[in-house]
Design an enzyme around this catalytic site. Structure first.
Site, PDB file in Angstrom:
ATOM      1  N   SER A 133      47.563  12.509  53.630  1.00 50.03           N
ATOM      2  CA  SER A 133      47.944  12.848  55.009  1.00 50.03           C
ATOM      3  C   SER A 133      48.690  11.679  55.629  1.00 50.03           C
ATOM      4  O   SER A 133      48.091  10.642  55.958  1.00 50.03           O
ATOM      5  CB  SER A 133      46.678  13.173  55.813  1.00 50.03           C
ATOM      6  OG  SER A 133      46.972  13.167  57.189  1.00 50.03           O
ATOM      7  N   SER A 134      49.986  11.837  55.782  1.00 49.29           N
ATOM      8  CA  SER A 134      50.824  10.735  56.274  1.00 49.29           C
ATOM      9  C   SER A 134      50.319  10.204  57.616  1.00 49.29           C
ATOM     10  O   SER A 134      50.128   9.005  57.792  1.00 49.29           O
ATOM     11  CB  SER A 134      52.275  11.215  56.399  1.00 49.29           C
ATOM     12  OG  SER A 134      53.047  10.284  57.101  1.00 49.29           O
ATOM     13  N   CYS A 148      55.107  24.073  61.335  1.00 49.95           N
ATOM     14  CA  CYS A 148      54.908  23.686  62.737  1.00 49.95           C
ATOM     15  C   CYS A 148      56.232  23.784  63.491  1.00 49.95           C
ATOM     16  O   CYS A 148      57.265  23.309  62.996  1.00 49.95           O
ATOM     17  CB  CYS A 148      54.386  22.244  62.806  1.00 49.95           C
ATOM     18  SG  CYS A 148      54.246  21.675  64.514  1.00 49.95           S
ATOM     19  N   CYS A 150      45.911  18.788  65.741  1.00 51.22           N
ATOM     20  CA  CYS A 150      47.042  18.964  66.658  1.00 51.22           C
ATOM     21  C   CYS A 150      47.308  20.468  66.758  1.00 51.22           C
ATOM     22  O   CYS A 150      46.716  21.269  66.029  1.00 51.22           O
ATOM     23  CB  CYS A 150      48.268  18.266  66.087  1.00 51.22           C
ATOM     24  SG  CYS A 150      48.719  18.947  64.475  1.00 51.22           S
ATOM     25  N   GLU A 207      57.174  17.392  53.882  1.00 52.37           N
ATOM     26  CA  GLU A 207      58.035  17.639  55.058  1.00 52.37           C
ATOM     27  C   GLU A 207      59.457  17.106  54.825  1.00 52.37           C
ATOM     28  O   GLU A 207      60.444  17.753  55.208  1.00 52.37           O
ATOM     29  CB  GLU A 207      57.420  16.979  56.297  1.00 52.37           C
ATOM     30  CG  GLU A 207      58.247  17.241  57.557  1.00 52.37           C
ATOM     31  CD  GLU A 207      57.757  16.470  58.764  1.00 52.37           C
ATOM     32  OE1 GLU A 207      56.530  16.267  58.917  1.00 52.37           O
ATOM     33  OE2 GLU A 207      58.620  16.061  59.573  1.00 52.37           O
TER      34      GLU A 207
HETATM   35  O1  0CG Z   1      50.591  13.836  58.205  1.00 52.44           O
HETATM   36  P1  0CG Z   1      51.152  14.781  57.226  1.00 52.44           P
HETATM   37  O2  0CG Z   1      52.574  15.132  57.515  1.00 52.44           O
HETATM   38  O3  0CG Z   1      51.009  14.304  55.798  1.00 52.44           O
HETATM   39  O4  0CG Z   1      50.394  16.158  57.336  1.00 52.44           O
HETATM   40  P2  0CG Z   1      48.935  16.616  57.721  1.00 52.44           P
HETATM   41  O5  0CG Z   1      48.750  17.961  57.103  1.00 52.44           O
HETATM   42  O6  0CG Z   1      47.906  15.607  57.375  1.00 52.44           O
HETATM   43  O7  0CG Z   1      48.893  16.737  59.306  1.00 52.44           O
HETATM   44  C1  0CG Z   1      49.789  17.313  60.117  1.00 52.44           C
HETATM   45  C2  0CG Z   1      50.528  18.449  59.596  1.00 52.44           C
HETATM   46  C3  0CG Z   1      51.102  19.376  59.169  1.00 52.44           C
HETATM   47 FE1  SF4 Z   2      50.834  18.520  64.035  1.00 45.35          FE
HETATM   48 FE2  SF4 Z   2      52.729  17.949  62.260  1.00 45.35          FE
HETATM   49 FE3  SF4 Z   2      53.195  19.658  64.237  1.00 45.35          FE
HETATM   50 FE4  SF4 Z   2      52.869  17.072  64.762  1.00 45.35          FE
HETATM   51  S1  SF4 Z   2      54.552  18.016  63.609  1.00 45.35           S
HETATM   52  S2  SF4 Z   2      52.047  18.812  65.936  1.00 45.35           S
HETATM   53  S3  SF4 Z   2      51.343  16.510  63.225  1.00 45.35           S
HETATM   54  S4  SF4 Z   2      51.742  19.916  62.541  1.00 45.35           S
END
Ligand code: 0CG
Ligand code: SF4
Length: 329
Positions: free
Chosen positions: A231-232, A105, A21, A135
């Site tokens: 990784s959620s 992010c 992403c 998070e």
């Molecule tokens: O999916 P989570 O929140 O565990 O994190 P991951 O690092 O796998 O992917 C998106 C981000 C940040």
């Molecule tokens: Fe990627 Fe997490 Fe940002 Fe969504 S919130 S765009 S999964 S880094």
């Protein structure tokens, strides 16, 4: 061909979008640029993203991942991971005389800001998310006195609030959309005046990857999700695939982890990957499948994605200064 002995056609359904992403892409590039700009080592608090291969590759380039800010020697730079950090972590960095680069992010920062705003207005905030996830620790640290974590529908019965008419729900960005809505419905059953966040907290990437895997779920005998166990959003893709009717679904970090027995009686294999997964790992899985007769690959596209985020501001500032020095010098 003798119809009686013909094996069923084998094919792969490949989800789109899948993999990186915008937030992950930015965070990984930020570590690489920081290594170029400041030289190794670059300290990163927590895995920059939840992917074994990414972490290992960056370690080989000179990144050092630490669990706690205190582990970073005084005077160094510490980068914060894409999952975000609580304000106390910024204070720890200041105390340790560390320069920081914040790779949180922007879509996680948005949820942090919502939490700060509702706490300021003295709301009770019900944060739907997985207890202990990085998070969730970061977001709840923005307003610990106002936030209660609700870890799924089964947690709803025990939630307590001060004023039923002043309650809002927010969420982790990488949850199952359907399960979150179940939790919200159960919360609304208890608190009819529950306020919803101003916009979706579950991010576009999480949503699109789930929509794509849903589209292939019913047709797939087996779904292989590439991603790491912590990784959620990747783990959610396995659950969503099964929920959408896939007969079987598994999470693997690498093609080598695929068990040959999973392919018994399987004609259609769905393949996707979490938001923290580089495409090279998906290519490995596709090759592995092709070697076993699953050569025919059909794309299942659920959405187009064009979002990108600029690099963390601290890094942009230093890169700009260097570019200026180079032209002036
Ligand atoms: O999916 P989570 O929140 O565990 O994190 P991951 O690092 O796998 O992917 C998106 C981000 C940040
Ligand atoms: Fe990627 Fe997490 Fe940002 Fe969504 S919130 S765009 S999964 S880094």
């Amino acid at each position: 061909m003798d119809r009686m002995t013909a094996t069923p056609a084998r094919k792969v359904l490949l989800a789109a979008p899948r993999g990186y992403c915008a937030g992950v892409d930015r965070a990984v590039i930020a570590v690489e640029k920081a290594l170029e700009q400041y030289g190794a080592p670059v300290y990163v608090r927590h895995e920059i993203v939840h992917n074994k291969y990414v972490v290992k590759t960056l370690e080989q380039k000179g990144a050092i991942f630490v669990d706690r800010t205190e582990e970073v020697p005084e005077g160094n730079i510490v980068m914060f991971s894409a999952h975000g950090v609580a304000p106390v972590v910024h204070e720890e960095a200041k105390r340790g005389k560390l320069a920081t680069i914040d790779a949180t992010c922007p879509l996680v920062t948005k949820v942090h800001k919502e939490a700060v705003r509702y706490a300021k207005d003295d709301y009770d905030i019900l944060l739907i998310g997985h207890e202990g996830h990085e998070e969730v620790i970061g977001t709840s640290g923005e307003a610990p006195d106002h936030i209660t974590i609700v870890d799924g529908p089964e947690d709803v019965a025990k939630v307590e609030v001060r004023d039923e008419n002043k309650v809002v729900w927010l969420s982790q960005t990488t949850l199952s959309v359907d399960e979150t809505m179940e939790t919200v419905d159960a919360l609304k059953g208890r608190f009819p005046n529950l306020l919803s966040p101003p916009s979706d907290d579950i991010c576009y990437a999480t949503q699109n990857r789930q929509t794509a895997v849903k589209q292939m779920g019913a047709e797939a005998d087996l779904v292989i999700v590439v991603g790491s166990k912590n990784s959620s959003n990747s783990v959610r893709l396995v659950e969503v695939a099964l929920g959408a009717g896939a007969r079987d679904a598994h999470l693997v970090d690498y093609a080598e982890e695929i068990d040959e027995t999973w392919l018994e009686g399987v004609s259609t294999v769905g393949v996707t990957s979490g938001a923290s997964v580089p495409e090279i790992l998906v290519e490995g899985v596709l090759e592995w499948l092709a070697q076993r007769g699953y050569e025919d690959v059909e794309l299942v596209r659920a959405a187009e994605e064009h979002i990108t985020f600029s690099l963390p501001k601290e890094l942009r500032r230093d890169l700009r200064a260097e570019a200026r020095a180079a032209t002036e010098g």
